[in-house]
Write an enzyme that holds these catalytic residues in place. Sequence first.
Site, PDB file in Angstrom:
ATOM      1  N   ASP A 151       0.853  -1.191   0.000  1.00 22.48           N
ATOM      2  CA  ASP A 151       0.000   0.000   0.000  1.00 22.48           C
ATOM      3  C   ASP A 151       0.888   1.240   0.000  1.00 22.48           C
ATOM      4  O   ASP A 151       1.995   1.221   0.549  1.00 22.48           O
ATOM      5  CB  ASP A 151      -0.899   0.025   1.238  1.00 22.48           C
ATOM      6  CG  ASP A 151      -1.906  -1.109   1.242  1.00 22.48           C
ATOM      7  OD1 ASP A 151      -2.455  -1.415   0.168  1.00 22.48           O
ATOM      8  OD2 ASP A 151      -2.148  -1.693   2.315  1.00 22.48           O
ATOM      9  N   ASP A 186      -7.113  -1.314  -4.508  1.00 23.86           N
ATOM     10  CA  ASP A 186      -8.156  -0.949  -3.549  1.00 23.86           C
ATOM     11  C   ASP A 186      -9.076   0.118  -4.128  1.00 23.86           C
ATOM     12  O   ASP A 186     -10.299   0.080  -3.932  1.00 23.86           O
ATOM     13  CB  ASP A 186      -7.538  -0.431  -2.250  1.00 23.86           C
ATOM     14  CG  ASP A 186      -6.728  -1.480  -1.521  1.00 23.86           C
ATOM     15  OD1 ASP A 186      -7.044  -2.683  -1.662  1.00 23.86           O
ATOM     16  OD2 ASP A 186      -5.770  -1.115  -0.822  1.00 23.86           O
TER      17      ASP A 186
END
Length: 218
Positions: A151, A186
């Site tokens: 991430d 995401d």
Amino acid sequence: MSLKKSIVLVLIILVVDQISKIYVKTHFTYNETLEVFSWFKFVFIENSGAAWGTKISDFLPISEETGKLILTVFRLFAVVGIGYWLYDTVRKNLSNTLAIAVSLIFAGALGNIIDSVFYGMIFSESVYGGELATAFSGNPYGSVFHGKVVDMLHFPFIENAVWPEWVPYFGGNTFSFFEPVFNIADMAISTGVGILLVFNKKAFSKTEEEENVEVLEA
């Protein structure tokens, strides 16, 4: 929406997602931050669990490694199911809105499953303040099915604000918005789900063929 266009959309998202993850993984040390704007930063972290870093081992009496394996296998089945949903949507010539939404969800799910399945045996460990991770170094941080999801996108629109004293329980405490760090995959999943929620009627509208069948049955 044709199957070819759906595949192209999925591939574009996958390529952008993986390029961004590989670049950050090999050019940032763990938790390294690059501020682009006050409200947008690159922050390299890795997520070994589900959403918001949740781990199955937090709820069940199993080891973290076993929990990670269960989560990855579940994700694989989920990706297969979403893939079939996309194929069936295109095959039945359902609404373009639904096809786009499912394509985004499928691409995002597939992007994160690539990390979970392969990254552990491809990359070396990312260490805070240490050496940069390398690919195929001979010293991988994990094994197949035990990779961590990369991430890096952080949008701290509000940082270290203070709740008014009159707010029950939270009064006087600091808070930030938006705290989660996420990735392109995401974003694709969230956008796809958002489309389904906001444009629900359009996404699940009946085809002309289905309407004709209902008229005949009536």
